[in-house]
Design a protein around this motif. Structure first.
Motif, PDB file in Angstrom:
ATOM      1  N   ARG A   1      -3.208  -1.098   3.716  1.00  0.00           N
ATOM      2  CA  ARG A   1      -4.410  -1.112   2.885  1.00  0.00           C
ATOM      3  C   ARG A   1      -5.299   0.070   3.281  1.00  0.00           C
ATOM      4  NH1 ARG A   1      -3.681  -6.847   3.455  1.00  0.00           N
ATOM      5  NH2 ARG A   1      -3.531  -7.863   1.416  1.00  0.00           N
ATOM      6  N   ALA A   2      -5.787   0.764   2.262  1.00  0.00           N
ATOM      7  CA  ALA A   2      -6.636   1.935   2.501  1.00  0.00           C
ATOM      8  C   ALA A   2      -7.329   2.286   1.195  1.00  0.00           C
ATOM      9  CB  ALA A   2      -5.794   3.102   3.005  1.00  0.00           C
ATOM     10  N   THR A   3      -7.959   3.459   1.173  1.00  0.00           N
ATOM     11  CA  THR A   3      -8.508   4.037  -0.050  1.00  0.00           C
ATOM     12  C   THR A   3      -8.200   5.529  -0.038  1.00  0.00           C
ATOM     13  OG1 THR A   3     -10.673   4.461   0.973  1.00  0.00           O
ATOM     14  CG2 THR A   3     -10.402   2.359  -0.185  1.00  0.00           C
ATOM     15  N   THR A   4      -8.265   6.154  -1.195  1.00  0.00           N
ATOM     16  CA  THR A   4      -7.980   7.582  -1.286  1.00  0.00           C
ATOM     17  C   THR A   4      -8.703   8.183  -2.489  1.00  0.00           C
ATOM     18  OG1 THR A   4      -6.228   9.255  -1.447  1.00  0.00           O
ATOM     19  CG2 THR A   4      -5.883   7.211  -2.662  1.00  0.00           C
ATOM     20  N   ASP A   5      -9.036   9.438  -2.400  1.00  0.00           N
ATOM     21  CA  ASP A   5      -9.567  10.187  -3.536  1.00  0.00           C
ATOM     22  C   ASP A   5      -8.472  10.984  -4.234  1.00  0.00           C
ATOM     23  OD1 ASP A   5     -12.155   9.370  -3.658  1.00  0.00           O
ATOM     24  OD2 ASP A   5     -13.052  11.224  -2.906  1.00  0.00           O
ATOM     25  N   ASP A   6      -7.254  10.969  -3.653  1.00  0.00           N
ATOM     26  CA  ASP A   6      -6.162  11.790  -4.185  1.00  0.00           C
ATOM     27  C   ASP A   6      -4.877  10.961  -4.201  1.00  0.00           C
ATOM     28  OD1 ASP A   6      -4.330  13.710  -4.888  1.00  0.00           O
ATOM     29  OD2 ASP A   6      -5.047  15.217  -3.457  1.00  0.00           O
ATOM     30  N   PRO A   7      -4.683  10.132  -5.240  1.00  0.00           N
ATOM     31  CA  PRO A   7      -3.474   9.293  -5.300  1.00  0.00           C
ATOM     32  C   PRO A   7      -2.177  10.106  -5.294  1.00  0.00           C
ATOM     33  CG  PRO A   7      -5.111   8.550  -6.893  1.00  0.00           C
ATOM     34  CD  PRO A   7      -5.596   9.865  -6.363  1.00  0.00           C
ATOM     35  N   GLU A   8      -2.195  11.310  -5.908  1.00  0.00           N
ATOM     36  CA  GLU A   8      -0.981  12.128  -5.926  1.00  0.00           C
ATOM     37  C   GLU A   8      -0.590  12.527  -4.499  1.00  0.00           C
ATOM     38  OE1 GLU A   8      -3.631  12.654  -7.841  1.00  0.00           O
ATOM     39  OE2 GLU A   8      -2.788  12.003  -9.770  1.00  0.00           O
ATOM     40  N   TRP A   9      -1.572  12.937  -3.718  1.00  0.00           N
ATOM     41  CA  TRP A   9      -1.296  13.278  -2.313  1.00  0.00           C
ATOM     42  C   TRP A   9      -0.794  12.060  -1.557  1.00  0.00           C
ATOM     43  CZ3 TRP A   9      -3.423  11.198   2.125  1.00  0.00           C
ATOM     44  CH2 TRP A   9      -3.141  11.860   3.319  1.00  0.00           C
ATOM     45  N   TYR A  10      -1.407  10.914  -1.792  1.00  0.00           N
ATOM     46  CA  TYR A  10      -1.012   9.698  -1.068  1.00  0.00           C
ATOM     47  C   TYR A  10       0.420   9.301  -1.413  1.00  0.00           C
ATOM     48  CZ  TYR A  10      -2.289   5.649   1.723  1.00  0.00           C
ATOM     49  OH  TYR A  10      -2.381   4.717   2.743  1.00  0.00           O
ATOM     50  N   ALA A  11       0.800   9.433  -2.686  1.00  0.00           N
ATOM     51  CA  ALA A  11       2.172   9.108  -3.089  1.00  0.00           C
ATOM     52  C   ALA A  11       3.169  10.001  -2.363  1.00  0.00           C
ATOM     53  CB  ALA A  11       2.313   9.260  -4.602  1.00  0.00           C
ATOM     54  N   ARG A  12       2.824  11.277  -2.205  1.00  0.00           N
ATOM     55  CA  ARG A  12       3.727  12.182  -1.486  1.00  0.00           C
ATOM     56  C   ARG A  12       3.884  11.790  -0.028  1.00  0.00           C
ATOM     57  NH1 ARG A  12       0.779  15.977  -4.566  1.00  0.00           N
ATOM     58  NH2 ARG A  12      -0.430  16.646  -2.738  1.00  0.00           N
ATOM     59  N   GLN A  13       2.803  11.307   0.596  1.00  0.00           N
ATOM     60  CA  GLN A  13       2.895  10.884   1.996  1.00  0.00           C
ATOM     61  C   GLN A  13       3.828   9.690   2.142  1.00  0.00           C
ATOM     62  OE1 GLN A  13       1.338  13.100   4.076  1.00  0.00           O
ATOM     63  NE2 GLN A  13       0.922  13.960   2.045  1.00  0.00           N
ATOM     64  N   LEU A  14       3.737   8.753   1.210  1.00  0.00           N
ATOM     65  CA  LEU A  14       4.622   7.589   1.261  1.00  0.00           C
ATOM     66  C   LEU A  14       6.076   7.993   1.022  1.00  0.00           C
ATOM     67  CD1 LEU A  14       2.453   5.035  -0.749  1.00  0.00           C
ATOM     68  CD2 LEU A  14       2.906   4.988   1.706  1.00  0.00           C
ATOM     69  N   ALA A  15       6.286   8.879   0.055  1.00  0.00           N
ATOM     70  CA  ALA A  15       7.647   9.293  -0.281  1.00  0.00           C
ATOM     71  C   ALA A  15       8.305  10.086   0.834  1.00  0.00           C
ATOM     72  CB  ALA A  15       7.631  10.116  -1.570  1.00  0.00           C
ATOM     73  N   ALA A  16       7.506  10.691   1.697  1.00  0.00           N
ATOM     74  CA  ALA A  16       8.050  11.504   2.784  1.00  0.00           C
ATOM     75  C   ALA A  16       8.619  10.653   3.909  1.00  0.00           C
ATOM     76  CB  ALA A  16       6.975  12.432   3.333  1.00  0.00           C
ATOM     77  N   THR A  17       8.386   9.334   3.886  1.00  0.00           N
ATOM     78  CA  THR A  17       8.911   8.450   4.921  1.00  0.00           C
ATOM     79  C   THR A  17      10.240   7.851   4.461  1.00  0.00           C
ATOM     80  OG1 THR A  17       7.980   6.345   4.141  1.00  0.00           O
ATOM     81  CG2 THR A  17       6.513   7.823   5.365  1.00  0.00           C
ATOM     82  N   PRO A  18      11.076   7.378   5.387  1.00  0.00           N
ATOM     83  CA  PRO A  18      12.321   6.710   4.994  1.00  0.00           C
ATOM     84  C   PRO A  18      12.119   5.229   4.684  1.00  0.00           C
ATOM     85  CG  PRO A  18      12.228   6.884   7.372  1.00  0.00           C
ATOM     86  CD  PRO A  18      10.971   7.543   6.851  1.00  0.00           C
ATOM     87  N   LEU A  19      10.867   4.778   4.649  1.00  0.00           N
ATOM     88  CA  LEU A  19      10.576   3.365   4.464  1.00  0.00           C
ATOM     89  C   LEU A  19      10.705   2.965   2.995  1.00  0.00           C
ATOM     90  CD1 LEU A  19       7.367   3.132   6.708  1.00  0.00           C
ATOM     91  CD2 LEU A  19       9.738   2.643   7.365  1.00  0.00           C
ATOM     92  N   THR A  20      11.191   1.764   2.767  1.00  0.00           N
ATOM     93  CA  THR A  20      11.190   1.182   1.429  1.00  0.00           C
ATOM     94  C   THR A  20       9.821   0.544   1.204  1.00  0.00           C
ATOM     95  OG1 THR A  20      13.566   0.718   1.533  1.00  0.00           O
ATOM     96  CG2 THR A  20      12.275  -0.502  -0.097  1.00  0.00           C
ATOM     97  N   PHE A  21       9.205   0.867   0.066  1.00  0.00           N
ATOM     98  CA  PHE A  21       7.858   0.361  -0.159  1.00  0.00           C
ATOM     99  C   PHE A  21       7.654   0.008  -1.627  1.00  0.00           C
ATOM    100  CE2 PHE A  21       7.589   4.926  -0.799  1.00  0.00           C
ATOM    101  CZ  PHE A  21       6.793   5.058  -1.938  1.00  0.00           C
ATOM    102  N   GLU A  22       6.636  -0.819  -1.850  1.00  0.00           N
ATOM    103  CA  GLU A  22       6.261  -1.225  -3.209  1.00  0.00           C
ATOM    104  C   GLU A  22       4.747  -1.126  -3.325  1.00  0.00           C
ATOM    105  OE1 GLU A  22       6.191  -5.244  -6.030  1.00  0.00           O
ATOM    106  OE2 GLU A  22       7.308  -5.226  -4.130  1.00  0.00           O
ATOM    107  N   VAL A  23       4.276  -0.391  -4.326  1.00  0.00           N
ATOM    108  CA  VAL A  23       2.842  -0.259  -4.546  1.00  0.00           C
ATOM    109  C   VAL A  23       2.365  -1.456  -5.361  1.00  0.00           C
ATOM    110  CG1 VAL A  23       1.004   1.179  -5.478  1.00  0.00           C
ATOM    111  CG2 VAL A  23       3.063   2.245  -4.534  1.00  0.00           C
TER     112      VAL A  23
END
Length: 327
Positions: free
Chosen positions: A271-293
């Motif tokens: 859980r967090a907040t962001t002013d840049d969802p596009e940047w945040y999506a890239r950070q998540l995609a850069a990990t090998p973790l399986t995730f669901e938004v």
């Protein structure tokens, strides 16, 4: 200079002044020390009694200078000078926190020979970080040194602070720690003006006056953790992500600045907040973790857009339709 500075300290300061300004007169030396000309001569006499060769000459070009045969310590830094040096190294050399690095090893040697009150203050801000992205983010070493000393001495500070909208605000804070992170210097503190914990940017602090009022920081304060958690909150778009991993694995791949991790059934909730969802999506995609938004419309859209770009970059081939055969 403080009125209660000891005679020994003044004598050492006199030695430093003579070293820095060969030919300095007794009157100028007194001005530097904040004492009378007669008192300045007395401190020169103390140095001579300690076998420090101080030469003097009369006339227009006269004054005090160091004589031959004196071996001074190679490092005589004020807290502001030492902190300014370390700040310049940390901001300009990413590996300076590693003693095995060439620059990091030199920095470690400097810390070892500095007086402990100075070294302790400097060591407190020795954190890994990259160089600042903008020269305007550089901070005043003297101001930063006062803040670090206030944290070490547990003294309340009165600040002149420039808000994000450009307005100036007077604040009274209990300083806890000065931290360098992501190329910026921050002061972690309790604000009596706001009655809340605050993280202030040091480059926006216009003035800092250390009071004599003692304060207490929270016990076992992890300043870096608190700072990173703070940086992940208070932005425009909510972030709510379910990670299919355990807490240890999630913490290994996601920095604390991305948000708070909480172990739940089926994985870990981010859980967090962001002013840049596009940047945040890239950070998540850069990990090998399986995730669901979940519950974050702006981040859901940003993740879908990123997935579409990646599919297009791979030649536009989507997943095969059910029942079809790929050669």
């Amino acid at each position: 200079m403080r009125h209660d500075t000891s005679p020994t300290a003044r004598a050492l300061l006199a030695l430093e002044a003579i070293q820095d300004s060969p030919g300095i007169t007794a009157r100028a030396l007194g001005d530097r020390l904040g004492v009378t000309e007669r008192a300045a001569r007395r401190y020169v006499a103390i140095l001579r009694e300690a076998q420090v060769p101080i030469e003097s000459a009369t006339g227009p070009g006269g004054g005090y200078r160091l004589g031959r045969g004196l071996r001074l310590a190679p490092l005589m830094f004020t807290p502001a000078e030492a902190l300014g040096l370390v700040m310049a190294v940390l901001e300009g050399h990413r590996q300076a926190v590693d003693p095995a690095d060439l620059v990091g090893g030199a920095l470690a040697k400097i810390l070892r020979v500095l007086p402990e009150p100075v070294a302790g203050a400097v060591r407190a801000v020795r954190r890994p970080s990259g160089p600042p992205p903008d020269p305007s983010l550089r901070v005043d070493p003297a101001t930063t040194a006062r803040l670090v000393e206030a944290c070490s001495a547990s003294r309340r500070v009165r600040l002149g602070y420039r808000l994000e909208d450009g307005r100036d605000r007077d604040m009274e804070v209990d300083p806890w720690a000065v931290v360098l992170r992501h190329g910026r210097w921050y002061l972690l503190c309790w604000s009596h003006t706001s009655s809340a914990r605050r993280v202030l940017r040091v480059d926006r602090i216009r003035s800092a006056f250390v009071t004599s009022l003692r304060v207490e920081a929270p016990e076992q304060l992890d300043a870096l953790r608190v700072l990173e958690e703070h940086l992940s909150q208070g932005w425009r778009h909510e972030v709510d992500v379910l990670l299919r991993a355990d807490l240890l694995e999630a913490g290994r791949w996601l920095p604390r600045s991305l948000g708070r991790l909480e172990e739940v059934d089926g994985g870990v909730r981010l859980r967090a907040t962001t002013d840049d969802p596009e940047w945040y999506a890239r950070q998540l995609a850069a990990t090998p973790l399986t995730f669901e938004v979940v519950g974050s419309p702006a981040l859901v859209q940003a993740t879908e857009d990123l997935a579409a770009r990646l599919v297009k970059a791979a030649g536009g081939a989507g997943p095969p339709a059910p029942g079809t055969h790929q050669p």
